[in-house]
Scaffold this motif. Structure first.
Motif, short mmCIF file in Angstrom:
data_model
loop_
_atom_site.label_atom_id
_atom_site.label_comp_id
_atom_site.label_asym_id
_atom_site.label_seq_id
_atom_site.Cartn_x
_atom_site.Cartn_y
_atom_site.Cartn_z
N ARG A 185 0.93 -1.22 -0.06
CA ARG A 185 -0.04 -0.07 0.05
C ARG A 185 0.85 1.11 0.01
O ARG A 185 0.39 2.37 -0.68
CB ARG A 185 -0.81 -0.01 1.14
N ASP A 186 2.07 1.09 0.71
CA ASP A 186 2.85 2.41 0.53
C ASP A 186 3.30 2.67 -0.74
O ASP A 186 3.22 3.85 -1.29
CB ASP A 186 4.17 2.12 1.36
N VAL A 187 3.61 1.63 -1.64
CA VAL A 187 4.06 1.75 -3.08
C VAL A 187 2.74 2.40 -3.80
O VAL A 187 3.15 3.27 -4.67
CB VAL A 187 4.48 0.66 -3.53
N LEU A 188 1.46 1.95 -3.57
CA LEU A 188 0.42 2.17 -4.45
C LEU A 188 0.15 3.81 -4.29
O LEU A 188 -0.19 4.36 -5.09
CB LEU A 188 -0.77 1.52 -4.39
N ASN A 189 0.19 4.01 -2.70
CA ASN A 189 0.18 5.36 -2.29
C ASN A 189 1.07 6.38 -3.08
O ASN A 189 0.69 7.35 -3.45
CB ASN A 189 0.29 5.58 -0.96
N ILE A 190 2.11 6.17 -3.15
CA ILE A 190 3.38 7.05 -3.97
C ILE A 190 2.96 7.13 -5.29
O ILE A 190 3.02 7.97 -5.94
CB ILE A 190 4.66 6.32 -3.56
N ILE A 191 2.72 5.98 -6.13
CA ILE A 191 2.42 5.89 -7.55
C ILE A 191 0.98 6.54 -7.70
O ILE A 191 0.85 7.43 -8.59
CB ILE A 191 2.38 4.49 -8.12
N GLN A 192 -0.07 6.16 -6.89
CA GLN A 192 -1.10 6.85 -7.05
C GLN A 192 -1.57 8.21 -7.10
O GLN A 192 -2.26 9.23 -7.65
CB GLN A 192 -2.53 5.82 -6.58
N ASN A 193 -0.79 8.67 -6.13
CA ASN A 193 -0.79 10.26 -5.76
C ASN A 193 0.24 11.27 -6.52
O ASN A 193 -0.07 12.17 -6.36
CB ASN A 193 -0.59 10.27 -4.12
#
Length: 338
Positions: free
Chosen positions: A289-297
């Motif tokens: 989720r950390d990785v997705l948060n960085i990419i998605q935001n």
């Protein structure tokens, strides 16, 4: 054992190739290179025509597999990754909709032009300089269709160098790079190999293809990695300070004043609890989720991306890490398409 046997066969093929007269070998190489590039070219044209007929497409992500693993410093399993990632992307255990609601079955979100036949090219004697040239031409071929943006499935991390180089050359300028990895991959040369997967970002930076390089998730970095980072002006974010850096990293704005943003995701950026199928298991990494948060935001125009270093030979629980790599690719496709 199968991988060892396969490597042995490729070595024998190389020896046999070296015993073939040079003019015969050169002609065979040319035919195989032409055939490889023609296949990517014709697939790209077909997908490009489809997108133009649908209309209204500004950008569609396009899968391009680069099954290269021989520049790995430890294990060569990433050479077999692209088919496993594709299989997981279309696995019936989940649907085809991404988290933001885009459907990867829609060609306006995702197309696919297949894999570059890296091992066939190596077996006929094509060296790394030749392979990297073919990789670059394949990337540019995808980009020639205008609306298609390369989403590359590695392969080891050495492939990022020819891909970024091709993207920068095709767009006519520098990009900003978001690099998610446990390692900085900035060695000037690792174990005598300038094209090592541990040296790819040194080649990118010395070539001048990136204005900014942000490296996130680092937790296996030595003195040379830090010194090379200083030399090239790299923005390095180590896991030991992630709690302090989180807000900044989850609100990145990149690409203004350059040709766009390139995202490179080494699956080992994740803690091994989330992704055990990698060659280099480095505890203490990011959560999925950390990785997705960085990419998605992330705010920025993403012009290309890669997902690298998945090793199916170490994936111990029913392809769990393949599903992780596939989810990363799916969410990148959603982020890139518009």
């Amino acid at each position: 054992m199968n991988s060892v046997r396969r490597m042995g066969m490729h070595y024998l093929h190389k020896l046999n190739c070296e015993n073939i007269p040079k003019h015969v070998r050169d002609n065979a190489q040319k035919r195989i290179i032409d055939a490889s590039l023609s296949l990517i070219r014709e697939r790209s044209k077909l997908k490009g025509e489809l997108l133009r007929s649908l209309g209204g497409v500004v950008a569609s992500s396009c899968l391009l597999g680069i099954p290269l693993g021989h520049n790995s410093s430890f294990l060569q399993g990433p050479a077999f990754a692209p088919p496993y990632i594709r299989e997981a992307m279309w696995c019936g255990s989940t649907n085809s909709t991404t988290e933001e609601g885009k459907d990867i079955k829609d060609p306006r979100v995702l197309t696919d032009v297949g894999d570059i036949p890296i091992q066939d090219l190596r077996d006929c004697g094509v060296d790394d300089d030749g392979l990297f040239k073919i990789i670059g031409e394949s990337v540019k071929t995808v980009m020639n269709e205008g609306v298609m943006r390369p989403l590359v499935l590695g392969g080891d991390h050495s492939i990022s160098y020819p891909v970024v180089k091709a993207v920068s050359e095709k767009l006519g300028g520098q990009v900003d790079i978001l690099h998610l990895d446990a390692h900085p991959d900035l060695y000037d040369m690792f174990e005598g190999n300038k094209y090592s997967h541990a040296s790819s970002f040194a080649r990118i930076m010395e070539g001048g293809y990136a204005r900014r390089l942000l490296q996130v998730g680092l937790r296996s970095i030595n003195y040379e990695g830090r010194e090379q980072g200083k030399k090239f002006g790299v923005e390095q974010f180590e896991m030991r300070t992630f709690s302090k850096d989180r807000e900044f990293l989850e609100n990145l704005k990149l690409g203004e004043g350059v040709k766009g943003v390139y995202i490179s995701v080494d699956v080992d950026v994740l803690d091994p609890a989330f992704a055990c199928g990698v060659s280099h298991l480095e505890p203490g990494g990011l959560s999925f989720r950390d990785v997705l948060n960085i990419i998605q935001n992330l705010q920025g125009n993403i012009v290309a991306a890669d997902v690298v270093e998945y090793n199916s030979q170490r994936d111990t629980f029913h392809g769990m890490t393949a599903m992780v790599a596939a989810k990363l690719a799916r969410e990148l496709a959603a982020k890139m398409s518009k």
